[in-house]
Design an enzyme around this catalytic site. Sequence first.
Site, short mmCIF file in Angstrom:
data_model
loop_
_atom_site.label_atom_id
_atom_site.label_comp_id
_atom_site.label_asym_id
_atom_site.label_seq_id
_atom_site.Cartn_x
_atom_site.Cartn_y
_atom_site.Cartn_z
N SER A 375 46.41 40.43 54.92
CA SER A 375 47.62 41.25 55.03
C SER A 375 47.86 41.79 56.43
O SER A 375 48.98 42.11 56.77
CB SER A 375 47.53 42.42 54.07
OG SER A 375 46.43 43.22 54.37
N HIS A 403 47.34 39.39 47.88
CA HIS A 403 48.73 39.34 48.35
C HIS A 403 49.41 38.04 48.01
O HIS A 403 50.64 37.98 48.03
CB HIS A 403 48.77 39.55 49.87
CG HIS A 403 48.52 40.96 50.26
ND1 HIS A 403 49.54 41.87 50.45
CD2 HIS A 403 47.39 41.63 50.49
CE1 HIS A 403 49.03 43.02 50.78
NE2 HIS A 403 47.72 42.91 50.82
N LYS A 435 50.61 43.97 43.71
CA LYS A 435 51.60 43.52 44.66
C LYS A 435 52.78 42.83 44.02
O LYS A 435 53.90 43.32 44.10
CB LYS A 435 50.93 42.59 45.68
CG LYS A 435 50.21 43.32 46.78
CD LYS A 435 48.85 43.77 46.39
CE LYS A 435 48.15 44.55 47.47
NZ LYS A 435 46.77 44.86 47.10
#
Lengths: 616, 68
Positions: A375, A403, A435
């Site tokens: 990320s 993610h 997420k």
Amino acid sequence: MGVVFLRARAVTLLGGRQIRLPLISFRTSRLTLYKPRTLIFVKFRVASQSVKMTESSASKLLNGEACQRALRAKNAGKNGFVKNHCVFEHPRKYRRPAEKNQNATSNSSLYKKPFSESFEETPLLVAVLTYMGYGILTIFGYFRDFLRHWNIEKCHIAHEREQQKDFVPLYQDFENFYTRNLYMRIRDNWNRPICSVPGAKVDLVERVTHNYNWTFEHTGKVVKDVINMGSYNYLGFAENTGACAGAAIETTHTYGVGVASTRCEIGNLDIHEELEQLVARFLGVESSMAFGMGFATNSMNIPALTGKGCLILSDELNHASLVLGARLSGSTIRVFKHNNMQSLEKLLRDAIAHGQPRTHRPWKKILIVVEGIYSMEGSIVRLPEVVALKKRYKAYLYLDEAHSIGALGPNGRGVVDYFGLDPKDVDIMMGTFTKSFGAAGGYIGGRKELIDYLRCHSHSALYATSMSPPVAQQIISSMKIIMGEDGSTLGADRLRQLSENTTYFRRKLREMGFIIYGNDDSPVVPLMLYMPAKIGAFGREMLKRNIGTVVVGFPATPIIESRARFCVSAAHTREMLDTALEAISEVGDLLQLKYSRRGRPLSSLGWSSEESLLQD
Amino acid sequence: MPLGDCWKHLSWFYYQYLLVTALYMLEPWERTVFNSLLISVLGMAVYTGYVFMPQHIMAILHYFEVVQ
């Protein structure tokens, strides 16, 4: 009399030869209780030839077959050398590239579509000025600490009372130097309270500070409709209306909100079973298990999988939860350079050749820990190469898709789907629901034996409260929407919208001249700021233009590479992105952030006319 | 009006100076301290140059035998 058990592990090594590594253990009877165990030193011979991987053999490797190669007799006598047989070759000469391009070209047969990542190098002047800025801040930090120490200035930080000054110090003053003197000055860019659902637009609570960020007061006003470029809301499921929210409300009416027990005791609801079967179907694995917290999934399950005598090979830039889990497990940890397959291969070969540090016993297991999307960099792991390496060297793979699940791939099934690989190649697929699914929690998917083992041995399963029912229902509804099982095309629309938004946003930012890190397909977009004052200035200027961004500095990033991180969402419309891009461009001009030195497509007309004049 | 433009330009340059030297993050009195230190050091350098530059230039010209 001792009974000797001889177990042989067959390892397929370079050149396709099978080498048996014997593990000898003694089971002694009562008479010979104190017979020492003999240590087996593993030595084997390797032929030192240089081998080139052809395309067909690369794909054969992916299917796990051993490559047959001819041996030359004269070189067979060398002992203990492990060079020149790598799957992925080192570059021959040391080149200093203008950009750190992780070489994607040599193994293009493993990738179905082009893998384009770029991490443009920091301009030298910017680096020097950044260090100068940090130097000035450090000098002023020492000056302020001096004033605080001699009570010329009021000290806001925690310190011991007068009566305890002679005791063992409780607060480490020097280690908090950075927090006290640098972070505090721009602290208003973080921990901003939100008072609405964090969708594409969000409401912020307005705060003022009268003593330079040591304390905040709420004015009572609310900043409405701030465009949210910071939430991990990749598919736009963070919403309080719609099918998911409705289903969650129904579930709250049925089950309540709290579970009041752990999974092992009486907290195992039927909604958890349904969720786990759905997750297993979504990922394409045999079985899966869900936990209440994503961080705890990593930090509590890696200790259950590895222990002393095992080796963990983790990427340089892995998340804190993976690092914590690896350290808690007590295994040996070795770090390979970020997304660098030569570094990983070298570590694997050294590990297999030399074994454990002093005894040279073979490792009990080798676990490669990587993430799907990193990320802070926006880079995607080179999964086909990692899988090829893991199959060749018989290691296990732990993939953290925090993610990337729901955000990558044509069907939203994560990085495995993005590269078109088989989910059964990844031994442990971990991910979070925070997420892309708009909920909270994490999961681990894999073979049935693994998950059954984790149900009994994971700390999180035994001691942590299980997931709350409305959260589980939110995951179930959002996952069904992504898979298309609710009958509408909402999932497919959102996936397509996300990838279009990502491509558009990244392309526009690159064209404007900013330095953007990462892969072209990742929805996480880091924009480099470098200088410490620009971190604070960027956050504040963007908020003035009604756009909420997340800025990151040390220690989450290296000291000079501070950045602003945008998370593109499927909930952003084209107009919102255009507004955001305009504001970013304006702030970029104001703060002089357009550092990129690659050629821009504008003003080529002026150049060519000048050149023709000069030639005459 | 040119004076307003000039003022805006100067203001923008001062803002860039604050950002690059990280004075943007410091409190106003700290900025005053740093600016006064910087201006005093620069002033001393300019004064030294003003006092000694003619002698240095004459010495150089003498060395290269341009003047006697």
